[in-house]
Design an enzyme around this catalytic site. Structure first.
Site, PDB file in Angstrom:
ATOM      1  CB  SER A 144      22.088  92.837  -0.010  1.00 50.21           C
ATOM      2  OG  SER A 144      22.278  94.204   0.359  1.00 50.21           O
ATOM      3  CE1 TYR A 157      18.146  94.372  -3.291  1.00 45.57           C
ATOM      4  CE2 TYR A 157      19.092  95.324  -1.302  1.00 45.57           C
ATOM      5  CZ  TYR A 157      19.253  94.674  -2.509  1.00 45.57           C
ATOM      6  OH  TYR A 157      20.511  94.335  -2.929  1.00 45.57           O
TER       7      TYR A 157
END
Length: 277
Positions: A144, A157
């Site tokens: 990501s 995350y």
């Protein structure tokens, strides 16, 4: 959308229940590939498999369970042979607050799925591929943009995806000169369940179908680093040129991602016990 000829005939996809995973599976199946569908929602996987009878197998292990993933690999190789594409796509997201003791369980589980999961996914296929040096296989890790820099309220995350990016760099170096190639995919914002509850602006929001097409086309062309969409990568790099204190102030002014238990948060499978809001 330009048509790209896909060379892949045997693929394994984790996280096949999610928006991007389903889109990847549909495109590969439409191209005639055999696909191992890995996820935790059997009903969704069965619906996908029904679109290509005889070319799919369904597996529902926890991706952090190395024994379960090794059994999956052995079964699929026996059924369909060595894959030429393995996509470690399974991932979870959620806000994180260090001051909340319950959120430590969130970080642990997120690291298990987002960081350990790709390693347990690749490991048995790396062993099998090295036993057949002429076999070519692309190992794809879905990281990501969030892994490029830490963001307030999103530490778990960002840590998991940042760690994944570094792991893939290491694996790529280890595989140089072999039939294994390693590809790092860094999506920005995709229109999936993981972003549905976000309360902040999502520039470059992309559909799962467009993302899947671009991902597969990039891997087919041999690109080792793929950003989806490309312009969000340039924006992120531009922001990183700001002094750190300016960058932090800008991000701190934005609404934070919902934590587990808050409105708009996505479920994290296997999180036990779930923390309160």
């Amino acid at each position: 959308m330009p048509v790209v000829s896909l060379p892949f005939r045997n693929a394994v996809i984790t996280g096949a229940c999610g928006g991007l995973g389903q889109a990847l599976a549909r495109e590969l199946l439409a191209a005639g590939a055999q696909v191992a569908l890995v996820g935790m929602n059997r009903e969704v996987l069965e619906a996908l498999a029904a679109s290509a009878p005889g070319r799919c197998a369904i597996y529902t292990p926890d991706v952090a369970d190395s024994v379960g993933m090794q059994a999956l690999a052995a079964d699929w190789i026996q059924r369909a042979g060595l894959p030429d594409l393995v996509i470690a796509n399974a991932g979870v997201a959620g806000g994180y607050e260090t001051a909340e003791a319950g959120d430590l369980a969130v970080m642990r589980r997120m690291l298990e799925i987002n960081l350990l999961g790709p390693a347990t996914t690749f490991q048995p296929f790396v062993v099998a591929a090295r036993a057949q040096p002429k076999h070519r296989c692309a190992l794809v890790g879905v990281a990501s943009i969030a892994g490029w820099r830490g963001m307030p309220g999103n530490g778990a995350y960002c840590a998991s995806k940042g760690g994944l990016i570094r792991y893939l760099e290491s694996l790529r170096a280890e595989c140089r000169g072999s039939g294994l190639s390693v590809h790092t995919v860094s999506p920005g914002y995709l229109r999936t369940a993981l972003t549905a509850g976000n309360r902040f602006a999502m520039p470059g929001l992309m559909s799962p179908e467009d993302a899947a097409h671009a991902l597969l086309a990039g891997v087919a062309r041999g690109r080792e680093h793929i950003v989806l969409p490309r312009r969000i990568g340039w924006l992120s790099r531009l922001l990183s040129c700001l002094p750190a204190r300016w960058h932090d102030r800008l991000l701190r002014s934005q609404p934070r991602k919902p934590r587990v238990g808050e409105a708009g948060a996505t479920a994290i499978p296997g999180l036990n016990p779930p923390p309160g809001p």
